[in-house]
Design a protein around this motif. Structure first.
Motif, PDB file in Angstrom:
ATOM      1  N   TYR A   1      32.820  41.849  23.141  1.00  0.00           N
ATOM      2  CA  TYR A   1      32.728  41.829  24.596  1.00  0.00           C
ATOM      3  C   TYR A   1      34.128  41.862  25.216  1.00  0.00           C
ATOM      4  CZ  TYR A   1      31.754  40.122  29.304  1.00  0.00           C
ATOM      5  OH  TYR A   1      31.697  39.964  30.663  1.00  0.00           O
ATOM      6  N   TYR A   2      35.011  41.024  24.693  1.00  0.00           N
ATOM      7  CA  TYR A   2      36.369  40.967  25.224  1.00  0.00           C
ATOM      8  C   TYR A   2      37.070  42.320  25.125  1.00  0.00           C
ATOM      9  CZ  TYR A   2      41.287  39.894  25.708  1.00  0.00           C
ATOM     10  OH  TYR A   2      42.591  39.912  26.103  1.00  0.00           O
ATOM     11  N   LEU A   3      36.890  43.004  24.002  1.00  0.00           N
ATOM     12  CA  LEU A   3      37.527  44.305  23.825  1.00  0.00           C
ATOM     13  C   LEU A   3      37.040  45.323  24.862  1.00  0.00           C
ATOM     14  CD1 LEU A   3      37.607  44.586  19.940  1.00  0.00           C
ATOM     15  CD2 LEU A   3      39.555  44.256  21.488  1.00  0.00           C
ATOM     16  N   GLU A   4      35.815  45.169  25.314  1.00  0.00           N
ATOM     17  CA  GLU A   4      35.282  46.102  26.319  1.00  0.00           C
ATOM     18  C   GLU A   4      35.697  45.755  27.745  1.00  0.00           C
ATOM     19  OE1 GLU A   4      31.568  48.024  26.165  1.00  0.00           O
ATOM     20  OE2 GLU A   4      31.168  47.359  24.113  1.00  0.00           O
ATOM     21  N   ILE A   5      36.028  44.496  27.996  1.00  0.00           N
ATOM     22  CA  ILE A   5      36.368  44.108  29.371  1.00  0.00           C
ATOM     23  C   ILE A   5      37.856  43.872  29.599  1.00  0.00           C
ATOM     24  CG2 ILE A   5      34.096  43.080  29.741  1.00  0.00           C
ATOM     25  CD1 ILE A   5      35.571  40.309  29.620  1.00  0.00           C
ATOM     26  N   GLN A   6      38.644  43.837  28.550  1.00  0.00           N
ATOM     27  CA  GLN A   6      40.044  43.435  28.688  1.00  0.00           C
ATOM     28  C   GLN A   6      40.871  44.341  29.587  1.00  0.00           C
ATOM     29  OE1 GLN A   6      42.092  43.376  24.968  1.00  0.00           O
ATOM     30  NE2 GLN A   6      41.644  45.502  24.493  1.00  0.00           N
ATOM     31  N   SER A   7      40.470  45.572  29.768  1.00  0.00           N
ATOM     32  CA  SER A   7      41.259  46.477  30.610  1.00  0.00           C
ATOM     33  C   SER A   7      40.882  46.400  32.085  1.00  0.00           C
ATOM     34  CB  SER A   7      41.099  47.917  30.121  1.00  0.00           C
ATOM     35  OG  SER A   7      39.752  48.327  30.249  1.00  0.00           O
ATOM     36  N   HIS A   8      39.901  45.595  32.423  1.00  0.00           N
ATOM     37  CA  HIS A   8      39.488  45.466  33.819  1.00  0.00           C
ATOM     38  C   HIS A   8      40.379  44.451  34.530  1.00  0.00           C
ATOM     39  CE1 HIS A   8      35.759  47.823  33.497  1.00  0.00           C
ATOM     40  NE2 HIS A   8      35.797  47.413  32.249  1.00  0.00           N
ATOM     41  N   PRO A   9      40.931  44.835  35.660  1.00  0.00           N
ATOM     42  CA  PRO A   9      41.800  43.910  36.393  1.00  0.00           C
ATOM     43  C   PRO A   9      41.020  42.719  36.945  1.00  0.00           C
ATOM     44  CG  PRO A   9      41.377  45.870  37.709  1.00  0.00           C
ATOM     45  CD  PRO A   9      40.759  46.102  36.360  1.00  0.00           C
ATOM     46  N   VAL A  10      41.678  41.566  36.950  1.00  0.00           N
ATOM     47  CA  VAL A  10      41.061  40.345  37.469  1.00  0.00           C
ATOM     48  C   VAL A  10      42.031  39.651  38.426  1.00  0.00           C
ATOM     49  CG1 VAL A  10      39.576  39.961  35.457  1.00  0.00           C
ATOM     50  CG2 VAL A  10      41.858  38.982  35.500  1.00  0.00           C
ATOM     51  N   GLY A  11      41.502  38.763  39.218  1.00  0.00           N
ATOM     52  CA  GLY A  11      42.338  37.963  40.112  1.00  0.00           C
ATOM     53  C   GLY A  11      43.201  38.799  41.036  1.00  0.00           C
ATOM     54  N   GLN A  12      44.433  38.376  41.201  1.00  0.00           N
ATOM     55  CA  GLN A  12      45.361  39.051  42.110  1.00  0.00           C
ATOM     56  C   GLN A  12      45.692  40.468  41.660  1.00  0.00           C
ATOM     57  OE1 GLN A  12      48.737  36.453  42.542  1.00  0.00           O
ATOM     58  NE2 GLN A  12      47.682  35.176  44.039  1.00  0.00           N
ATOM     59  N   GLU A  13      45.531  40.730  40.381  1.00  0.00           N
ATOM     60  CA  GLU A  13      45.792  42.074  39.857  1.00  0.00           C
ATOM     61  C   GLU A  13      44.913  43.119  40.559  1.00  0.00           C
ATOM     62  OE1 GLU A  13      45.874  44.298  35.512  1.00  0.00           O
ATOM     63  OE2 GLU A  13      44.881  42.366  35.710  1.00  0.00           O
ATOM     64  N   ARG A  14      43.740  42.724  41.006  1.00  0.00           N
ATOM     65  CA  ARG A  14      42.826  43.651  41.681  1.00  0.00           C
ATOM     66  C   ARG A  14      43.413  44.166  42.996  1.00  0.00           C
ATOM     67  NH1 ARG A  14      37.506  43.974  40.011  1.00  0.00           N
ATOM     68  NH2 ARG A  14      36.823  44.341  42.139  1.00  0.00           N
ATOM     69  N   GLN A  15      44.306  43.436  43.579  1.00  0.00           N
ATOM     70  CA  GLN A  15      44.910  43.845  44.843  1.00  0.00           C
ATOM     71  C   GLN A  15      45.793  45.082  44.676  1.00  0.00           C
ATOM     72  OE1 GLN A  15      46.944  40.397  46.382  1.00  0.00           O
ATOM     73  NE2 GLN A  15      45.069  39.176  46.430  1.00  0.00           N
ATOM     74  N   LEU A  16      46.114  45.436  43.456  1.00  0.00           N
ATOM     75  CA  LEU A  16      46.982  46.579  43.194  1.00  0.00           C
ATOM     76  C   LEU A  16      46.222  47.901  43.152  1.00  0.00           C
ATOM     77  CD1 LEU A  16      49.103  44.967  40.326  1.00  0.00           C
ATOM     78  CD2 LEU A  16      49.703  45.139  42.757  1.00  0.00           C
ATOM     79  N   TYR A  17      44.900  47.846  43.240  1.00  0.00           N
ATOM     80  CA  TYR A  17      44.073  49.038  43.084  1.00  0.00           C
ATOM     81  C   TYR A  17      43.298  49.343  44.357  1.00  0.00           C
ATOM     82  CZ  TYR A  17      45.082  48.306  38.160  1.00  0.00           C
ATOM     83  OH  TYR A  17      45.721  48.140  36.963  1.00  0.00           O
ATOM     84  N   SER A  18      42.945  50.597  44.514  1.00  0.00           N
ATOM     85  CA  SER A  18      42.175  51.004  45.689  1.00  0.00           C
ATOM     86  C   SER A  18      40.733  50.507  45.581  1.00  0.00           C
ATOM     87  CB  SER A  18      42.173  52.525  45.838  1.00  0.00           C
ATOM     88  OG  SER A  18      41.332  53.105  44.849  1.00  0.00           O
ATOM     89  N   LYS A  19      40.101  50.406  46.718  1.00  0.00           N
ATOM     90  CA  LYS A  19      38.718  49.950  46.779  1.00  0.00           C
ATOM     91  C   LYS A  19      37.796  50.884  45.978  1.00  0.00           C
ATOM     92  CE  LYS A  19      35.001  48.987  50.009  1.00  0.00           C
ATOM     93  NZ  LYS A  19      34.547  49.001  51.384  1.00  0.00           N
ATOM     94  N   ASP A  20      37.994  52.167  46.121  1.00  0.00           N
ATOM     95  CA  ASP A  20      37.154  53.139  45.399  1.00  0.00           C
ATOM     96  C   ASP A  20      37.306  52.997  43.886  1.00  0.00           C
ATOM     97  OD1 ASP A  20      36.194  54.176  47.777  1.00  0.00           O
ATOM     98  OD2 ASP A  20      37.690  55.786  47.839  1.00  0.00           O
ATOM     99  N   PHE A  21      38.530  52.848  43.431  1.00  0.00           N
ATOM    100  CA  PHE A  21      38.785  52.694  42.005  1.00  0.00           C
ATOM    101  C   PHE A  21      38.131  51.414  41.482  1.00  0.00           C
ATOM    102  CE2 PHE A  21      41.491  51.204  38.459  1.00  0.00           C
ATOM    103  CZ  PHE A  21      41.321  52.264  37.592  1.00  0.00           C
ATOM    104  N   LEU A  22      38.260  50.326  42.230  1.00  0.00           N
ATOM    105  CA  LEU A  22      37.654  49.051  41.822  1.00  0.00           C
ATOM    106  C   LEU A  22      36.133  49.144  41.788  1.00  0.00           C
ATOM    107  CD1 LEU A  22      39.909  46.497  43.703  1.00  0.00           C
ATOM    108  CD2 LEU A  22      39.837  46.945  41.231  1.00  0.00           C
ATOM    109  N   GLU A  23      35.549  49.860  42.732  1.00  0.00           N
ATOM    110  CA  GLU A  23      34.096  50.023  42.741  1.00  0.00           C
ATOM    111  C   GLU A  23      33.623  50.750  41.485  1.00  0.00           C
ATOM    112  OE1 GLU A  23      33.159  51.889  46.477  1.00  0.00           O
ATOM    113  OE2 GLU A  23      33.391  50.015  47.586  1.00  0.00           O
TER     114      GLU A  23
END
Length: 82
Positions: free
Chosen positions: A25-47
């Motif tokens: 499970y961790y290997l599949e989710i580890q590349s997803h941004p979390v917390g404040q890191e999400r602020q670095l990406y566009s809304k569309d990309f995060l969706e």
């Protein structure tokens, strides 16, 4: 759970438990941004990422829940001695 299983091992060995589901499970989710890191990406990309993450969560939900319940049942006698 990767972290917690290591901490549990400090208290009592996790014998006869296959914990590989947590690593998978961790290997599949580890590349997803979390917390404040999400602020670095566009809304569309995060969706788009969130849709993928939701699919991964659904794929593993029952397996993770079942493994957690197995651990709780097996080690229910451990008391917090801190």
């Amino acid at each position: 759970m990767n972290y917690l299983s290591g901490r549990i091992e400090d208290i009592r060995a996790l014998e006869d438990l296959d914990l590989s589901i947590f690593r998978k499970y961790y290997l599949e989710i580890q590349s997803h941004p979390v917390g404040q890191e999400r602020q670095l990406y566009s809304k569309d990309f995060l969706e788009r990422l969130d849709r993928k993450l939701k699919a991964v969560d659904e794929k593993y939900r029952d397996l993770l829940y079942g493994k957690c319940m197995e651990i709780i049942e097996k080690y229910k006698d451990i008391k917090d001695l801190c």
